[in-house]
Design a protein around this motif. Structure first.
Motif, PDB file in Angstrom:
ATOM      1  N   TYR A  96       0.954   4.120  -3.034  1.00 43.52           N
ATOM      2  CA  TYR A  96       0.792   5.557  -2.819  1.00 43.52           C
ATOM      3  C   TYR A  96       2.000   6.324  -3.335  1.00 43.52           C
ATOM      4  O   TYR A  96       1.862   7.377  -3.963  1.00 43.52           O
ATOM      5  CB  TYR A  96       0.577   5.869  -1.336  1.00 43.52           C
ATOM      6  N   TYR A 143       1.969  12.462 -10.033  1.00 42.74           N
ATOM      7  CA  TYR A 143       0.680  13.136  -9.880  1.00 42.74           C
ATOM      8  C   TYR A 143       0.830  14.630 -10.102  1.00 42.74           C
ATOM      9  O   TYR A 143       1.655  15.298  -9.474  1.00 42.74           O
ATOM     10  CB  TYR A 143       0.120  12.855  -8.486  1.00 42.74           C
ATOM     11  N   TYR A 167       1.777   9.202  -6.315  1.00 48.70           N
ATOM     12  CA  TYR A 167       2.122  10.600  -6.108  1.00 48.70           C
ATOM     13  C   TYR A 167       3.440  10.993  -6.753  1.00 48.70           C
ATOM     14  O   TYR A 167       3.758  12.179  -6.832  1.00 48.70           O
ATOM     15  CB  TYR A 167       2.138  10.940  -4.613  1.00 48.70           C
ATOM     16  N   ARG A 204       0.830  -1.196   0.000  1.00 48.21           N
ATOM     17  CA  ARG A 204       0.000   0.000   0.000  1.00 48.21           C
ATOM     18  C   ARG A 204       0.868   1.251   0.000  1.00 48.21           C
ATOM     19  O   ARG A 204       0.593   2.207  -0.744  1.00 48.21           O
ATOM     20  CB  ARG A 204      -0.918  -0.002   1.220  1.00 48.21           C
ATOM     21  N   LYS A 205       1.932   1.276   0.804  1.00 48.48           N
ATOM     22  CA  LYS A 205       2.830   2.430   0.812  1.00 48.48           C
ATOM     23  C   LYS A 205       3.493   2.607  -0.548  1.00 48.48           C
ATOM     24  O   LYS A 205       3.653   3.731  -1.032  1.00 48.48           O
ATOM     25  CB  LYS A 205       3.893   2.269   1.901  1.00 48.48           C
TER      26      LYS A 205
END
Length: 75
Positions: free
Chosen positions: A49, A56, A53, A45-46
């Protein structure tokens, strides 16, 4: 069969012995589950993310939302 031939059950210290055995098992299982959650859930999950980003562009996303009419205070 006489009464002396039968072995007496262990009564003194039985609870402590069983608790010690179950405590070691419970700690081992809980550490295993915690390690599994960390490496199977939290780390991917980290990474997801961080990957999201990394590329992004928040201004581009803001402009798209503004053009779609999501924000009432900006025109």
């Amino acid at each position: 069969m006489s009464a002396s031939a039968l072995t007496k059950p262990q009564m003194c210290g039985l609870l402590a012995k069983r608790l010690r055995m179950h405590l070691v098992g419970a700690i081992t299982i809980s550490l295993g589950v915690a390690a599994f959650c960390k490496f199977a859930v939290a780390e991917p999950r980290k990474k997801a993310y961080a990957d999201f980003y990394r590329n992004y562009d928040f201004m581009k996303d803001f402009e798209e939302m503004r053009k779609a009419g999501i924000f009432q205070s900006t025109k």
